[in-house]
Design a protein around this motif. Structure first.
Motif, mmCIF file in Angstrom:
data_model
loop_
_atom_site.group_PDB
_atom_site.id
_atom_site.type_symbol
_atom_site.label_atom_id
_atom_site.label_comp_id
_atom_site.label_asym_id
_atom_site.label_seq_id
_atom_site.Cartn_x
_atom_site.Cartn_y
_atom_site.Cartn_z
ATOM 1 N N UNK A 92 14.551 -51.419 15.237
ATOM 2 C CA UNK A 92 15.031 -50.284 16.039
ATOM 3 C C UNK A 92 13.870 -49.350 16.396
ATOM 4 N N UNK A 93 12.915 -49.210 15.487
ATOM 5 C CA UNK A 93 11.715 -48.417 15.748
ATOM 6 C C UNK A 93 10.498 -49.298 15.518
ATOM 7 N N UNK A 94 10.003 -49.944 16.587
ATOM 8 C CA UNK A 94 8.836 -50.822 16.416
ATOM 9 C C UNK A 94 7.636 -50.050 15.884
ATOM 10 N N UNK A 98 -1.413 -51.562 17.426
ATOM 11 C CA UNK A 98 -1.751 -52.632 18.361
ATOM 12 C C UNK A 98 -1.338 -52.301 19.786
ATOM 13 N N UNK A 99 -0.704 -53.278 20.440
ATOM 14 C CA UNK A 99 -0.284 -53.093 21.831
ATOM 15 C C UNK A 99 0.823 -52.041 21.935
ATOM 16 N N UNK A 100 1.634 -51.911 20.885
ATOM 17 C CA UNK A 100 2.695 -50.903 20.911
ATOM 18 C C UNK A 100 2.137 -49.489 20.929
ATOM 19 N N UNK A 101 0.957 -49.315 20.393
ATOM 20 C CA UNK A 101 0.347 -47.984 20.379
ATOM 21 C C UNK A 101 0.145 -47.465 21.798
ATOM 22 N N UNK A 102 -0.209 -48.360 22.711
ATOM 23 C CA UNK A 102 -0.369 -47.973 24.121
ATOM 24 C C UNK A 102 0.960 -47.461 24.663
ATOM 25 N N UNK A 103 2.042 -48.162 24.349
ATOM 26 C CA UNK A 103 3.356 -47.736 24.827
ATOM 27 C C UNK A 103 3.798 -46.416 24.203
ATOM 28 N N UNK A 104 3.510 -46.239 22.918
ATOM 29 C CA UNK A 104 3.897 -45.010 22.239
ATOM 30 C C UNK A 104 3.129 -43.803 22.804
ATOM 31 N N UNK A 105 1.880 -44.013 23.181
ATOM 32 C CA UNK A 105 1.050 -42.899 23.640
ATOM 33 C C UNK A 105 1.060 -42.707 25.157
ATOM 34 N N UNK A 106 1.563 -43.676 25.906
ATOM 35 C CA UNK A 106 1.512 -43.601 27.368
ATOM 36 C C UNK A 106 2.325 -42.427 27.910
#
Length: 147
Positions: A92-94, A98-106
């Motif tokens: 539910x909360x990835x 890694x690559x998710x960090x880009x999505x979290x910070x975008x």
């Protein structure tokens, strides 16, 4: 009265997701299973945890989760098993790495960038004071106002 009953049924629907045949005999293990199942996403519903979902896949995931707990896995091992089997989408909360960090910070980065661009655009705007009215314009304005 019928509406109230209907509303209460819809509010209680997530409580019906875990079937009595799924519940473990050990209350401590069952509590762990319920806590972990709130962390896992239903692949069918996608916006509900497997604890809330009535989908067949969610029931199967709940059963696998309970089997892993009975086998002696820790909470982290159960989550790792589910991620290895279904991918990080099942969380539910990835994880924010890694690559998710880009999505979290975008999103926050783009918001701050947009605010900075807007602020500098407004601050640089060179608004000149309007030129004073000529005698002809003053006369036309007086004529319109009627004075």
């Amino acid at each position: 009265m019928k509406r109230l009953i209907l509303i209460l049924m819809f509010l209680a629907a997530p409580l019906w997701a875990v079937q009595p045949d799924e519940v473990l005999d050990d209350p401590a293990l069952e509590q762990r299973a319920r806590e972990i199942s709130t962390l896992l996403r239903c692949p069918v519903c996608q916006n509900e945890s497997i604890d809330e979902s009535n989908a067949i896949v969610a029931k199967e995931l709940r059963l696998v989760l309970r089997e892993r707990l009975v086998a002696g896995d820790t909470d982290a091992e159960v989550l790792d098993y589910m991620v290895a089997r279904f991918g990080e989408f099942v969380l539910m909360r990835p994880n924010a790495d890694g690559a998710n960090l880009v999505l979290w910070l975008a999103a926050p980065t783009l918001l701050l960038l947009g605010l900075a661009i807007g602020w500098t655009t407004i601050r640089r705007r060179n608004v000149a004071a309007p030129a004073p009215l000529s005698d002809e314009e003053k006369a036309a304005l007086d004529k319109i106002i009627g004075s």
